[in-house]
Enzyme design. Structure first.
Site, mmCIF file in Angstrom:
data_model
loop_
_atom_site.group_PDB
_atom_site.id
_atom_site.type_symbol
_atom_site.label_atom_id
_atom_site.label_comp_id
_atom_site.label_asym_id
_atom_site.label_seq_id
_atom_site.Cartn_x
_atom_site.Cartn_y
_atom_site.Cartn_z
ATOM 1 N N HIS A 1 0.821 -1.226 0.000
ATOM 2 C CA HIS A 1 0.000 0.000 0.000
ATOM 3 C C HIS A 1 0.851 1.271 0.000
ATOM 4 C CE1 HIS A 1 -3.726 -2.109 0.341
ATOM 5 N NE2 HIS A 1 -3.456 -2.614 1.525
ATOM 6 N N ASP B 1 -4.100 -10.611 -2.844
ATOM 7 C CA ASP B 1 -4.382 -10.099 -1.504
ATOM 8 C C ASP B 1 -5.840 -9.646 -1.493
ATOM 9 O OD1 ASP B 1 -4.460 -7.849 0.659
ATOM 10 O OD2 ASP B 1 -2.513 -8.782 0.967
ATOM 11 N N HIS C 1 -6.751 -6.951 -0.428
ATOM 12 C CA HIS C 1 -6.693 -5.518 -0.722
ATOM 13 C C HIS C 1 -5.884 -5.248 -1.986
ATOM 14 C CE1 HIS C 1 -6.982 -5.386 3.889
ATOM 15 N NE2 HIS C 1 -8.185 -5.092 3.406
#
Length: 211
Positions: free
Chosen positions: A126, A163, A165
């Site tokens: 991220h 994942d 996310h």
């Protein structure tokens, strides 16, 4: 097949608070499972080195790296964003986590290992070029991919990110880098909710919850 297992005790010293889901137990759970299944003795253990400034600056803004180097609290916790907590030893842990990938690349490219698994924290996908988010300080996989391109003169690198996310940080860093192919599967819509970019080297596979 020789698999390198790369980790470091300092990754356990990244403290985020008792109730934070990104805890040292993540690494302990991995190691407990490797021991319980009899896999651990088959791996070649290595300590993750600290990422160098040169490695970080290939994918992160200089000002951002400097802010992290000077922004760790002497005690207690600080929040880099609503989800990303850091404490006194978080920078050292993040440097180990970011240094593991280039080291893994070197081991594989030299023939010292056929493949490698990096059991490190904090995580990375991220983190964007200029900001931390989603538990991530440095974008560990981006640091590793950029190292492979720069130091080993590879013409193409593929990153496969699976994942729950979306790996928005890795996408932001490499969206204009044709030598890197990013294939990412994730639940959508879900955190981080960033727009899905369209680019020749980006293959997003948004999936429904439970898929």
């Amino acid at each position: 097949m020789a698999t390198a297992y790369i980790t470091h005790p300092e990754c356990l010293e990244h403290r985020t608070g008792d109730l934070h889901p990104e805890s040292p137990e993540r690494i302990r759970a991995i190691e407990d499972q490797l021991i319980a299944t009899g896999i651990m003795p088959l791996l070649k253990p290595h300590d993750a080195p600290l990422a160098t400034r040169q490695q970080l600056l290939r994918v992160h803004a200089r000002e951002y790296v400097r802010d992290l180097e000077t922004g760790m609290p002497d005690s207690g916790f600080a929040m880099l964003d609503p989800d990303t907590a850091v404490s006194r030893n978080s920078l050292r842990a993040a440097l180990r986590a970011a240094g593991a990938g280039p080291f893994a690349v070197d081991l594989v490219m030299s023939g010292a290992a056929d493949n490698a698994f990096c059991a490190v924290r904090p995580p990375g996908h991220h983190a964007e070029s200029g900001r931390a988010m989603g538990f991530c300080l440095f974008n560990n996989i981006a640091v590793a991919a950029a190292h492979a391109l720069a130091e080993h003169r590879l013409e193409r690198v593929a990153i496969v990110d699976f994942d729950v996310h979306h790996g928005n940080g890795t996408e932001e860093i490499f969206v204009d880098e044709p030598r890197v192919l990013l294939c990412s599967s994730f639940q959508y819509p879900f955190y981080p909710g960033t727009p899905l970019r369209e680019a020749p080297n980006i293959v997003n596979a948004p999936l429904s919850a439970g898929a």
